[in-house]
Design a protein around this motif. Sequence first.
Motif, short mmCIF file in Angstrom:
data_model
loop_
_atom_site.label_atom_id
_atom_site.label_comp_id
_atom_site.label_asym_id
_atom_site.label_seq_id
_atom_site.Cartn_x
_atom_site.Cartn_y
_atom_site.Cartn_z
N LYS A 15 0.82 -1.23 0.00
CA LYS A 15 0.00 0.00 0.00
C LYS A 15 0.85 1.27 0.00
O LYS A 15 0.58 2.23 0.75
N ARG A 17 0.89 3.51 -2.12
CA ARG A 17 0.15 4.68 -2.63
C ARG A 17 -0.80 5.27 -1.58
O ARG A 17 -1.45 6.28 -1.83
N LEU A 73 3.68 -10.18 -7.43
CA LEU A 73 2.29 -10.62 -7.24
C LEU A 73 1.96 -11.92 -7.98
O LEU A 73 1.35 -12.83 -7.43
N LEU A 94 -7.78 -10.48 -4.06
CA LEU A 94 -6.75 -9.54 -3.62
C LEU A 94 -7.13 -9.08 -2.21
O LEU A 94 -8.32 -8.92 -1.89
N ASP A 96 -6.58 -6.35 -0.41
CA ASP A 96 -6.73 -4.96 0.04
C ASP A 96 -8.19 -4.56 0.06
O ASP A 96 -8.60 -3.57 -0.53
N GLY A 127 -10.02 -2.53 -12.70
CA GLY A 127 -9.19 -3.54 -12.01
C GLY A 127 -10.01 -4.77 -11.66
O GLY A 127 -11.21 -4.86 -11.97
N THR A 128 -9.35 -5.71 -11.00
CA THR A 128 -9.98 -6.97 -10.61
C THR A 128 -9.77 -7.20 -9.13
O THR A 128 -8.65 -7.03 -8.63
N PHE A 143 -3.28 -9.96 -13.30
CA PHE A 143 -3.50 -8.81 -12.42
C PHE A 143 -2.53 -7.67 -12.74
O PHE A 143 -1.55 -7.86 -13.45
N GLY A 144 -2.84 -6.51 -12.18
CA GLY A 144 -2.05 -5.30 -12.43
C GLY A 144 -3.00 -4.25 -13.00
O GLY A 144 -4.17 -4.55 -13.28
N SER A 147 -6.49 -4.63 -15.23
CA SER A 147 -6.56 -6.09 -15.39
C SER A 147 -7.93 -6.62 -15.81
O SER A 147 -8.02 -7.72 -16.37
N ASP A 170 -11.47 -2.04 -3.45
CA ASP A 170 -10.07 -2.25 -3.08
C ASP A 170 -9.47 -0.89 -2.73
O ASP A 170 -9.80 0.12 -3.35
N ASP A 172 -6.43 1.52 -2.55
CA ASP A 172 -5.07 1.89 -2.94
C ASP A 172 -4.71 3.26 -2.38
O ASP A 172 -3.61 3.48 -1.92
C1 LIG Z 1 -3.61 -5.51 -8.94
C2 LIG Z 1 -4.69 -4.83 -9.24
O1 LIG Z 1 -5.10 -3.68 -8.66
P1 LIG Z 1 -4.41 -2.64 -7.70
O2 LIG Z 1 -2.96 -2.60 -8.04
O3 LIG Z 1 -5.14 -1.38 -8.01
O4 LIG Z 1 -4.70 -3.14 -6.32
C3 LIG Z 1 -5.68 -5.28 -10.28
O5 LIG Z 1 -6.73 -4.62 -10.37
O6 LIG Z 1 -5.40 -6.24 -10.98
#
Ligand SMILES: C=C(OP(=O)(O)O)C(=O)O
Length: 202
Positions: A15, A17, A73, A94, A96, A127-128, A143-144, A147, A170, A172
């Motif tokens: 985290k 950010r 990740l 995920l 978060d 995102g996912t 992911f990323g 995603s 999620d 961030d």
């Molecule tokens: C990793 C992801 O999101 P973030 O980095 O925003 O938590 C994602 O949405 O695949």
Amino acid sequence: MRWTVVLPVKGQSGKSRLDAGDARAALAVAFARDAIAASVACPAVERVVVVTGDETVAATEGVEVVADPGAGLHAAIQAGIAVVAPGAPAAVVLADLPALTPEALDDALALAAEQPRSYVADAISTGTTLLAARRADALRPRFGEGSAERHRAEGHVELPVPVSSGLRVDVDELADLHLALDLGVGVHTRAVLDGARATDAA
Ligand SMILES: C=C(OP(=O)(O)O)C(=O)O
Ligand SMILES: Nc1nc2c(ncn2[C@@H]2O[C@H](COP(=O)(O)OP(=O)(O)OP(=O)(O)O)[C@@H](O)[C@H]2O)c(=O)[nH]1
């Protein structure tokens, strides 16, 4: 259908950010502990696999811990999936997600049971937050940033989970935390925030 949920958790160093001053590291851990607690309490979940190198997170009751390979990740996610039988239902979540509830996860997994491959998008739909497959060997994690589009391209179908579900929020940045607070966060996140407020007032 009962699921194995795989949660990758970076822990205290995550985290980056989140502009939360001294509370950032504790919040990163607390978000994960709340997401894990919701997963453990979810009736549709049979196994909770946490991939982490963080000692506090690894000490959580009711989870199986897989050591973080330390290569980012996707390596962490693959290490978690590797302990699931290829034909068993599996979902990557995920961690978060401080507003995740057992009910929200249960509702999403009921929808996921209807699709060979599926995903839940984050609140802004790019995102996912959850990637699922009725057979673990059908998961295609991409992911990323951005995603959701990649998961769609790999044949994962978007699940109609309402944007008011804690599974979609999620965190961030601080603005995301405010969104999660509006929904209601878990006890670990609440405790860190209350502690930070008490310290500020002293
Ligand atoms: C990793 C992801 O999101 P973030 O980095 O925003 O938590 C994602 O949405 O695949
Ligand atoms: N085990 C493990 N989990 C990770 C790793 N990187 C990210 N995660 C987890 O993946 C989820 C989504 O994390 P991100 O928001 O992409 O990354 P982050 O490092 O926590 O946050 P930023 O520093 O803001 O990018 C969270 O549960 C993280 O803890 C990693 O290298 N290993």
